[in-house]
Design a protein around this motif. Structure first.
Motif, PDB file in Angstrom:
ATOM      1  N   ASP A 206       0.848  -1.181   0.000  1.00 57.94           N
ATOM      2  CA  ASP A 206       0.000   0.000   0.000  1.00 57.94           C
ATOM      3  C   ASP A 206       0.889   1.238   0.000  1.00 57.94           C
ATOM      4  O   ASP A 206       2.087   1.161   0.311  1.00 57.94           O
ATOM      5  CB  ASP A 206      -0.910   0.014   1.236  1.00 57.94           C
ATOM      6  CG  ASP A 206      -2.012   1.045   1.128  1.00 57.94           C
ATOM      7  OD1 ASP A 206      -2.931   0.847   0.300  1.00 57.94           O
ATOM      8  OD2 ASP A 206      -1.955   2.055   1.844  1.00 57.94           O
ATOM      9  N   ARG A 207       0.296   2.362  -0.345  1.00 58.62           N
ATOM     10  CA  ARG A 207       1.030   3.619  -0.361  1.00 58.62           C
ATOM     11  C   ARG A 207       1.759   3.890   0.960  1.00 58.62           C
ATOM     12  O   ARG A 207       2.862   4.434   0.985  1.00 58.62           O
ATOM     13  CB  ARG A 207       0.048   4.767  -0.640  1.00 58.62           C
ATOM     14  CG  ARG A 207       0.644   6.145  -0.509  1.00 58.62           C
ATOM     15  CD  ARG A 207      -0.456   7.186  -0.404  1.00 58.62           C
ATOM     16  NE  ARG A 207      -1.269   7.239  -1.600  1.00 58.62           N
ATOM     17  CZ  ARG A 207      -0.963   7.953  -2.681  1.00 58.62           C
ATOM     18  NH1 ARG A 207       0.152   8.668  -2.710  1.00 58.62           N
ATOM     19  NH2 ARG A 207      -1.760   7.957  -3.720  1.00 58.62           N
ATOM     20  N   PHE A 208       1.139   3.489   2.083  1.00 56.20           N
ATOM     21  CA  PHE A 208       1.693   3.826   3.392  1.00 56.20           C
ATOM     22  C   PHE A 208       2.283   2.611   4.102  1.00 56.20           C
ATOM     23  O   PHE A 208       2.275   2.532   5.320  1.00 56.20           O
ATOM     24  CB  PHE A 208       0.601   4.461   4.266  1.00 56.20           C
ATOM     25  CG  PHE A 208       0.057   5.741   3.700  1.00 56.20           C
ATOM     26  CD1 PHE A 208       0.827   6.887   3.681  1.00 56.20           C
ATOM     27  CD2 PHE A 208      -1.222   5.787   3.176  1.00 56.20           C
ATOM     28  CE1 PHE A 208       0.332   8.071   3.166  1.00 56.20           C
ATOM     29  CE2 PHE A 208      -1.728   6.972   2.656  1.00 56.20           C
ATOM     30  CZ  PHE A 208      -0.942   8.112   2.652  1.00 56.20           C
ATOM     31  N   VAL A 209       2.799   1.655   3.327  1.00 55.30           N
ATOM     32  CA  VAL A 209       3.418   0.495   3.945  1.00 55.30           C
ATOM     33  C   VAL A 209       4.641   0.923   4.752  1.00 55.30           C
ATOM     34  O   VAL A 209       5.377   1.845   4.372  1.00 55.30           O
ATOM     35  CB  VAL A 209       3.814  -0.548   2.877  1.00 55.30           C
ATOM     36  CG1 VAL A 209       4.886  -0.017   1.958  1.00 55.30           C
ATOM     37  CG2 VAL A 209       4.252  -1.849   3.539  1.00 55.30           C
ATOM     38  N   ASP A 210       4.829   0.270   5.891  1.00 55.15           N
ATOM     39  CA  ASP A 210       5.983   0.549   6.748  1.00 55.15           C
ATOM     40  C   ASP A 210       7.089  -0.436   6.385  1.00 55.15           C
ATOM     41  O   ASP A 210       7.064  -1.596   6.795  1.00 55.15           O
ATOM     42  CB  ASP A 210       5.585   0.415   8.218  1.00 55.15           C
ATOM     43  CG  ASP A 210       6.728   0.775   9.160  1.00 55.15           C
ATOM     44  OD1 ASP A 210       7.820   1.130   8.661  1.00 55.15           O
ATOM     45  OD2 ASP A 210       6.527   0.698  10.388  1.00 55.15           O
TER      46      ASP A 210
END
Length: 364
Positions: A206-210
């Motif tokens: 996802d765009r905000f993967v850590d």
């Protein structure tokens, strides 16, 4: 400015226009909520104002300040904002519908007298019923994400080929909503099917993967088992989060990433992987098809369901994702109008198409 930069600039322009429209719509919805609660205890009004501002700003700040907030607080804000979108869209549709009824009543006097005599109570009951509806939708959504369903298809093509069991999945969206615990369950579910081939049709991240958690993600993805391997194509979110890192981490997970390339497997079938349309320089399909042996089955993966070329150039099986079957109402209707084919199975001439609704969920 290269094509990718131009596309990114246009994307950001459209995104900020969407944020502006979202803000205007929230002002409208806030006023309508205020009108529903008018006359109530001031404590209720204060709670309403506080909650509404917090929810709306959670979404906006979680996204706009993504480069400045620590990962965990930022993810929590985006998670709250993601749930708020569901409530917001449904409440907005309900408010617009109510206003349309009010306009009709103004001109045609359609409301019965008991509604007009208890108008304040009717507004509260209406808002309560909408809230109940959204809560039911959320519960059903949780159950769906927790218990994804496998769609079985028995496809026959006009070529000599032994039986081949393919598991196609996509739109996992590993990030602040979909965590490693979900991925572990889904990998186990795929392995239980004992597939010959696993194909991942984009948006694994996802765009905000850590990426601080990438080692855990890689260890889980490495557990995917199939006779002929695991293959993937990039989706738009792989570009959002950084295409080079995305591909590197997938390859380290034992996954073969195909970008505008083809591979012949065991002289039995061909897999073509398209790069995402985010890359405006991606190769034309005919130039890729020209490099393969079309006498054996040709399987194509393309994150977005761009289906016309596959029919024209004789692809046997085309697999896509991206659209999540609209994910929530009314986006399912809007996307179907825009794309025509957003989910499920279809055969056009000799080409079999399947668009998955995806394993995960996203909102940006």
């Amino acid at each position: 400015m290269n094509p990718n930069q131009s596309f990114l600039k246009m994307y950001h322009i459209m995104l900020y226009i969407a944020i502006l429209l979202f803000t205007i719509s929230n002002v409208y919805l806030f006023i309508r909520g205020w009108q529903v609660l008018s006359g109530n205890n001031y404590i209720i009004i204060i709670l309403y104002i506080t909650a509404y501002l917090f929810l709306t700003l959670s979404l906006l700040s979680g996204f706009l300040l993504r480069d400045y907030l620590p990962m965990k607080p930022g993810n929590n804000l985006r998670l709250i904002g993601a749930y708020w979108i569901l409530f917001f869209v449904t409440f907005l549709a309900a408010a617009i519908f109510a206003d349309l009824l009010r306009i009709l009543d103004h001109f045609f006097n359609i409301f019965p007298s008991w509604i007009k005599n208890h108008y304040t109570l009717v507004k509260l009951v209406y808002a309560g019923l909408v809230f109940l509806l959204i809560s039911i939708i959320c519960i059903c959504g949780f159950r769906t994400v927790k218990n994804p369903q496998i769609t079985d298809l028995d496809i026959s093509i006009n070529k000599e080929v032994d039986d081949l069991k393919i598991i196609a999945a996509g739109d996992i969206h590993l990030g602040y909503i979909i965590r490693t615990k979900h991925l572990e369950e889904w990998v186990e579910m795929i392995n239980d099917e004992d597939p010959d081939l696993v194909l991942l049709v984009g948006d694994i991240f996802d765009r905000f993967v850590d990426f601080n958690d990438i080692q855990s993600i890689q260890n889980i993805l490495k557990k995917l088992k199939s006779r002929y391997g695991v293959y993937a194509v990039p989706g738009n979110h792989e570009y959002y989060v950084g295409i080079d890192n995305s591909i590197k981490y997938l390859q380290r997970s034992g996954i073969t990433v195909l970008r505008d390339s083809a591979i012949t497997v065991d002289n039995r079938f061909v897999i073509i992987g398209r790069d995402d349309v985010y890359n405006r320089k991606r190769r034309p399909l005919d130039s890729i098809i020209a490099t393969v042996d079309s006498s054996i089955p040709v399987i194509l993966m393309d994150h977005s369901p761009n289906i016309n070329g596959s029919v024209k150039f004789g692809v046997d099986v085309h697999l896509s994702g991206h659209l999540h079957n609209g994910q929530i109402f009314p986006f399912n209707i809007i996307l179907k109008k825009m794309w025509g084919f957003i989910y499920g199975y279809r055969k056009v001439e000799d080409t079999h198409f399947y668009v998955t609704s995806g394993l995960g969920i996203t909102y940006l």
